[in-house]
Design a protein around this motif. Structure first.
Motif, PDB file in Angstrom:
ATOM      1  N   VAL A 163      26.506  47.524  14.309  1.00  0.00           N
ATOM      2  CA  VAL A 163      25.717  47.368  15.709  1.00  0.00           C
ATOM      3  C   VAL A 163      26.669  46.706  16.636  1.00  0.00           C
ATOM      4  N   VAL A 164      27.516  45.827  16.263  1.00  0.00           N
ATOM      5  CA  VAL A 164      28.507  45.116  17.395  1.00  0.00           C
ATOM      6  C   VAL A 164      29.509  46.167  17.905  1.00  0.00           C
ATOM      7  N   THR A 165      30.159  46.866  17.019  1.00  0.00           N
ATOM      8  CA  THR A 165      31.220  47.682  17.508  1.00  0.00           C
ATOM      9  C   THR A 165      30.592  48.927  18.082  1.00  0.00           C
ATOM     10  N   GLY A 166      29.612  49.280  17.460  1.00  0.00           N
ATOM     11  CA  GLY A 166      28.941  50.474  18.312  1.00  0.00           C
ATOM     12  C   GLY A 166      28.487  50.156  19.726  1.00  0.00           C
ATOM     13  N   ILE A 167      27.767  49.039  19.806  1.00  0.00           N
ATOM     14  CA  ILE A 167      27.644  48.752  21.298  1.00  0.00           C
ATOM     15  C   ILE A 167      28.712  48.494  22.176  1.00  0.00           C
ATOM     16  N   ILE A 168      29.574  47.956  21.600  1.00  0.00           N
ATOM     17  CA  ILE A 168      30.883  47.811  22.609  1.00  0.00           C
ATOM     18  C   ILE A 168      31.637  49.105  22.732  1.00  0.00           C
TER      19      ILE A 168
ATOM     20  N   ALA B 121      37.102  48.412  41.746  1.00  0.00           N
ATOM     21  CA  ALA B 121      37.119  48.855  40.410  1.00  0.00           C
ATOM     22  C   ALA B 121      37.452  47.837  39.501  1.00  0.00           C
ATOM     23  N   SER B 122      38.396  46.858  39.961  1.00  0.00           N
ATOM     24  CA  SER B 122      38.760  45.667  38.886  1.00  0.00           C
ATOM     25  C   SER B 122      37.893  44.890  38.506  1.00  0.00           C
ATOM     26  N   ALA B 123      36.899  44.753  39.742  1.00  0.00           N
ATOM     27  CA  ALA B 123      35.713  43.971  39.646  1.00  0.00           C
ATOM     28  C   ALA B 123      34.620  44.576  38.662  1.00  0.00           C
ATOM     29  N   LEU B 124      34.549  45.625  38.718  1.00  0.00           N
ATOM     30  CA  LEU B 124      33.811  46.413  37.956  1.00  0.00           C
ATOM     31  C   LEU B 124      33.945  46.324  36.530  1.00  0.00           C
ATOM     32  N   LEU B 125      35.598  46.426  36.271  1.00  0.00           N
ATOM     33  CA  LEU B 125      35.641  46.210  34.926  1.00  0.00           C
ATOM     34  C   LEU B 125      35.624  44.747  34.195  1.00  0.00           C
ATOM     35  N   TRP B 126      35.814  43.889  35.056  1.00  0.00           N
ATOM     36  CA  TRP B 126      35.570  42.393  34.701  1.00  0.00           C
ATOM     37  C   TRP B 126      34.024  42.090  34.550  1.00  0.00           C
ATOM     38  N   VAL B 127      33.232  42.741  35.060  1.00  0.00           N
ATOM     39  CA  VAL B 127      31.672  42.793  35.120  1.00  0.00           C
ATOM     40  C   VAL B 127      31.607  43.253  33.654  1.00  0.00           C
ATOM     41  N   LEU B 128      31.979  44.390  33.332  1.00  0.00           N
ATOM     42  CA  LEU B 128      31.519  45.041  32.067  1.00  0.00           C
ATOM     43  C   LEU B 128      32.153  44.033  31.087  1.00  0.00           C
ATOM     44  N   PHE B 129      33.300  43.516  31.118  1.00  0.00           N
ATOM     45  CA  PHE B 129      33.993  42.726  30.086  1.00  0.00           C
ATOM     46  C   PHE B 129      32.909  41.484  29.958  1.00  0.00           C
ATOM     47  N   ALA B 130      32.341  40.895  31.155  1.00  0.00           N
ATOM     48  CA  ALA B 130      31.282  39.790  30.859  1.00  0.00           C
ATOM     49  C   ALA B 130      30.013  40.468  30.187  1.00  0.00           C
ATOM     50  N   ILE B 131      29.583  41.497  30.583  1.00  0.00           N
ATOM     51  CA  ILE B 131      28.383  41.924  29.951  1.00  0.00           C
ATOM     52  C   ILE B 131      28.473  42.054  28.494  1.00  0.00           C
ATOM     53  N   ILE B 132      29.816  42.682  28.164  1.00  0.00           N
ATOM     54  CA  ILE B 132      30.067  42.962  26.750  1.00  0.00           C
ATOM     55  C   ILE B 132      30.021  41.444  25.909  1.00  0.00           C
ATOM     56  N   CYS B 133      30.581  40.540  26.342  1.00  0.00           N
ATOM     57  CA  CYS B 133      30.755  39.161  26.002  1.00  0.00           C
ATOM     58  C   CYS B 133      29.270  38.587  25.965  1.00  0.00           C
TER      59      CYS B 133
ATOM     60  N   THR C 255      27.405  40.452  23.006  1.00  0.00           N
ATOM     61  CA  THR C 255      27.928  40.070  21.806  1.00  0.00           C
ATOM     62  C   THR C 255      27.300  38.935  21.227  1.00  0.00           C
ATOM     63  N   PHE C 256      27.513  38.048  21.821  1.00  0.00           N
ATOM     64  CA  PHE C 256      26.954  36.589  21.952  1.00  0.00           C
ATOM     65  C   PHE C 256      25.414  36.524  21.509  1.00  0.00           C
ATOM     66  N   VAL C 257      24.598  37.321  22.174  1.00  0.00           N
ATOM     67  CA  VAL C 257      23.162  37.223  21.986  1.00  0.00           C
ATOM     68  C   VAL C 257      22.867  37.950  20.516  1.00  0.00           C
ATOM     69  N   ILE C 258      23.633  38.837  20.388  1.00  0.00           N
ATOM     70  CA  ILE C 258      23.593  39.500  18.973  1.00  0.00           C
ATOM     71  C   ILE C 258      23.966  38.674  17.967  1.00  0.00           C
ATOM     72  N   PHE C 259      25.019  38.079  18.073  1.00  0.00           N
ATOM     73  CA  PHE C 259      25.294  36.990  16.965  1.00  0.00           C
ATOM     74  C   PHE C 259      24.226  35.911  16.733  1.00  0.00           C
ATOM     75  N   LYS C 260      23.745  35.425  17.788  1.00  0.00           N
ATOM     76  CA  LYS C 260      22.667  34.371  17.876  1.00  0.00           C
ATOM     77  C   LYS C 260      21.373  35.008  17.011  1.00  0.00           C
TER      78      LYS C 260
END
Length: 344
Positions: free
Chosen positions: A246-251, A298-310, A313-318
């Motif tokens: 689930v974690v790796t698939g979502i990422i 575009a760089s801001a878009l990538l960092w926003v995606l990085f934050a969303i993934i984090c 993932t944190f919510v899934i672990f909880k």
């Protein structure tokens, strides 16, 4: 002066001759200790990885973070600092929000389907049947194909004029379908994602083979049906494997970029030719980088995606604390025994 004279002089004065500051010539140095040798080996073997991490990961990430606060276009040297303007635009741009929504829907569809299909195939090939090794190989073989090659192959299969998919429809008397445009392009993408289900099958198969057979035999003796054994024994013991998928698939789904290779218009006009249903978040990033030349945004878009993934993932672990059962619990720190006067 001879050695005997030095000895007599030392005895007469009552003082011993001073020891030399350097070891005599011809003596060997003490070899380095085992700890020193291990430390040297550690640094020798880790330096290449550290250099690669700094040059290929840390520096690009830092540079992209700096670009996200500028209006750089990749061509002009006169980029200026714009603060959080790019990040504000990310959350106010309708096209970006729509692409993020499409990516989320695609993830919500493909991740459960891929995990369920992989688990089903793993259960089938785990049965004591003849030539099951051959079946495992054939089912896993599509996952070995490189993603780019698989995407280009699917583009040829679903081509409107010469694709084999429309060839089969022609035999059945059905007019050919333009698969690579809306509303069919999204289904082609889902089929392409399911094509590599062999990865999930292998992971689930490894988890199934790690479950003791005695548990299933004991359940059958107690009168449990195969479905009850699967839902109450197999699935709980397989939950760590499912959680990993689930974690790796979502990422992986949130970073999906394959639509760009399979969903282009037959007469490509660049990234803007991607059908609307397959205009995902990463394709929007690609368009902003190379079609619009907005490196900062575009760089801001990538960092926003990085934050969303984090965050995801944190919510899934909880949420997984009460749903994932590990066969070996993590060791807990034992409290130190109290002492009184140095006596336990």
């Amino acid at each position: 002066m001879s050695t005997g004279q030095l000895t007599d002089q030392a005895a007469g004065t009552g003082t011993a001759p001073s020891s030399p500051s350097r070891p005599p010539a011809g003596t060997t140095r003490r070899p380095p200790s085992l700890r020193t040798r291990r430390a040297r080996a550690f640094y020798v073997f880790t330096v290449p990885w550290v250099l690669g991490f700094v040059a290929l990961t840390a520096f690009p990430l830092g540079y992209a973070l700096w670009l996200s606060f500028t209006n750089a276009d990749g061509l002009s040297q006169n980029s200026r600092f714009v603060g959080l303007d790019n990040y504000r635009e990310v959350f106010t741009d309708p096209e970006t929000m729509d692409s993020l929504w499409r990516t989320g829907v695609f993830t919500a569809i493909t991740v459960p389907l891929t995990i369920a299909a992989g688990l089903l195939l793993a259960v089938l090939v785990n049965q004591p049947i003849r030539a099951r090794g051959v079946f495992r190989t054939l089912l896993y073989l599509p996952a070995v194909v490189p993603p780019v090659g698989a995407a280009l192959t699917f583009k040829l299969i679903f081509d409107r004029d010469s694709g084999s998919a429309n060839g089969v429809l022609d035999i059945a008397g059905i007019n050919g379908i333009n698969w690579l445009v809306d509303p069919y392009a999204r289904w082609v993408l889902i089929v392409l994602t399911m094509w590599a289900v062999g990865n999930g099958m292998i992971i689930s198969l490894a988890g199934l083979q790690d479950i003791p057979r005695e548990l299933g035999e004991a359940a059958r003796v107690d009168g449990a049906s195969p479905w009850q054994s699967f839902t109450r024994i197999t699935l709980p013991l397989l939950s760590p494997v499912i959680f990993f998928q689930v974690v790796t698939g979502i990422i992986g789904s949130l970073q999906s970029f394959m639509p760009l290779l399979i969903a282009l218009d037959p007469t490509p006009r660049g990234v803007t030719a991607v059908p609307e249903s397959n205009y995902f978040y990463m394709i929007n990033v690609f368009a902003e980088y190379f079609a619009n030349g907005r490196y900062g945004y575009a760089s801001a878009l990538l960092w926003v995606l990085f934050a969303i993934i984090c965050v995801v993932t944190f919510v899934i672990f909880k949420l997984s604390k009460g749903a994932v059962f590990y066969s070996v619990e993590p060791e807990q720190a034992k409290p130190k025994a109290r002492t009184i006067g140095g006596v336990r």
